[in-house]
Design a protein around this motif. Sequence first.
Motif, PDB file in Angstrom:
ATOM      1  N   LEU A   1       0.832  -1.190   0.000  1.00 49.98           N
ATOM      2  CA  LEU A   1       0.000   0.000   0.000  1.00 49.98           C
ATOM      3  C   LEU A   1       0.869   1.243   0.000  1.00 49.98           C
ATOM      4  O   LEU A   1       1.933   1.264   0.628  1.00 49.98           O
ATOM      5  N   THR A   2       0.420   2.271  -0.698  1.00 48.64           N
ATOM      6  CA  THR A   2       1.015   3.597  -0.586  1.00 48.64           C
ATOM      7  C   THR A   2       0.109   4.419   0.309  1.00 48.64           C
ATOM      8  O   THR A   2      -1.081   4.573   0.032  1.00 48.64           O
ATOM      9  N   ILE A   3       0.667   4.932   1.408  1.00 48.51           N
ATOM     10  CA  ILE A   3      -0.136   5.659   2.381  1.00 48.51           C
ATOM     11  C   ILE A   3       0.377   7.087   2.516  1.00 48.51           C
ATOM     12  O   ILE A   3       1.536   7.388   2.183  1.00 48.51           O
TER      13      ILE A   3
ATOM     14  N   TYR B   1      -5.142   8.897  -1.629  1.00 43.65           N
ATOM     15  CA  TYR B   1      -4.515   7.933  -0.714  1.00 43.65           C
ATOM     16  C   TYR B   1      -5.376   7.855   0.538  1.00 43.65           C
ATOM     17  O   TYR B   1      -5.272   8.714   1.423  1.00 43.65           O
ATOM     18  N   PRO B   2      -6.238   6.878   0.652  1.00 46.94           N
ATOM     19  CA  PRO B   2      -7.187   6.831   1.776  1.00 46.94           C
ATOM     20  C   PRO B   2      -6.560   6.478   3.121  1.00 46.94           C
ATOM     21  O   PRO B   2      -7.157   6.734   4.162  1.00 46.94           O
ATOM     22  N   HIS B   3      -5.358   5.896   3.102  1.00 50.48           N
ATOM     23  CA  HIS B   3      -4.722   5.469   4.344  1.00 50.48           C
ATOM     24  C   HIS B   3      -3.730   6.534   4.832  1.00 50.48           C
ATOM     25  O   HIS B   3      -3.018   7.147   4.037  1.00 50.48           O
ATOM     26  N   SER B   4      -3.679   6.750   6.163  1.00 49.39           N
ATOM     27  CA  SER B   4      -2.794   7.744   6.758  1.00 49.39           C
ATOM     28  C   SER B   4      -1.930   7.121   7.839  1.00 49.39           C
ATOM     29  O   SER B   4      -2.443   6.408   8.712  1.00 49.39           O
TER      30      SER B   4
ATOM     31  N   TYR C   1      -1.763   2.523  10.694  1.00 52.72           N
ATOM     32  CA  TYR C   1      -2.387   3.518   9.828  1.00 52.72           C
ATOM     33  C   TYR C   1      -3.902   3.526   9.982  1.00 52.72           C
ATOM     34  O   TYR C   1      -4.529   2.523  10.341  1.00 52.72           O
ATOM     35  N   SER C   2      -4.474   4.706   9.730  1.00 52.56           N
ATOM     36  CA  SER C   2      -5.929   4.872   9.724  1.00 52.56           C
ATOM     37  C   SER C   2      -6.415   4.862   8.277  1.00 52.56           C
ATOM     38  O   SER C   2      -5.629   5.028   7.332  1.00 52.56           O
ATOM     39  N   THR C   3      -7.720   4.701   8.118  1.00 50.06           N
ATOM     40  CA  THR C   3      -8.321   4.678   6.785  1.00 50.06           C
ATOM     41  C   THR C   3      -9.512   5.627   6.738  1.00 50.06           C
ATOM     42  O   THR C   3     -10.395   5.564   7.589  1.00 50.06           O
ATOM     43  N   SER C   4      -9.494   6.509   5.758  1.00 49.48           N
ATOM     44  CA  SER C   4     -10.566   7.483   5.598  1.00 49.48           C
ATOM     45  C   SER C   4     -11.701   6.906   4.761  1.00 49.48           C
ATOM     46  O   SER C   4     -11.474   6.147   3.812  1.00 49.48           O
ATOM     47  N   ALA C   5     -12.917   7.313   5.111  1.00 51.30           N
ATOM     48  CA  ALA C   5     -14.089   6.894   4.338  1.00 51.30           C
ATOM     49  C   ALA C   5     -14.364   7.850   3.176  1.00 51.30           C
ATOM     50  O   ALA C   5     -15.315   7.631   2.412  1.00 51.30           O
TER      51      ALA C   5
END
Length: 235
Positions: free
Chosen positions: A31-33, A63-66, A53-57
Amino acid sequence: MLFNPPLQAARLIKRYKRFLADVETPQGEILTIHCANTGAMTGCATPGDTVWYSTSANPKRKYPHSWELTHTQAGDWICVNTAQANALAAEAINENRIMELSGYTNLQREVRYGSENSRIDLLLQAEERPNCYIEVKSVTLLQQQGGYFPDAVTLRGQKHLRELREQAEQGQRAVLFFAALHTGIDRVAPARHIDAQYADLLAQACAHGVEVISYGAEISSREIRLATRLPFSLR
């Protein structure tokens, strides 16, 4: 601060272009975060470390992951998302965990102030008390058990020190709040070896009434909170 929804773990491959990192999930997916940290991240981004990492809805995010946390191979926890520092400080103040900043009735965030047109991170107010201007800095650089700020030359940080000094000279309360978001840090100091101008400006600010408060964090994949007062020295 609870992480909701829960964070997910992956192995760090590399950080690059400042704002991106590649990680490998336990299932073998690459994954690219997104990395919300503009600093050098020295010691916080070693390949092989565990990234949480967190995931945005939000479907519009490229890039939904942080990247939120690093769990190093030495066993330390680090909050690498510097945007969390202000929220953690505000939460701790509201819950009366920062005794040095208790007794105020109103807390505002991102209020314009100063002759250089900045926004103060936190502004505390109460009747019959001077306003309290608080600049929050995230400390993650660990060297010889000490935490140092900054981890790169910071012209923006230098400007903040000038404006805090200005408030102190005008009779307001001015506070530089170091949030040590690395569990290996047990004390805080300016990183003169990285930004000597910042260290000089900080010493001058302290001499003119700016207060420095440092707190360490308890960090896990489930929660992070500022908990313990840490010693601070100018050297």
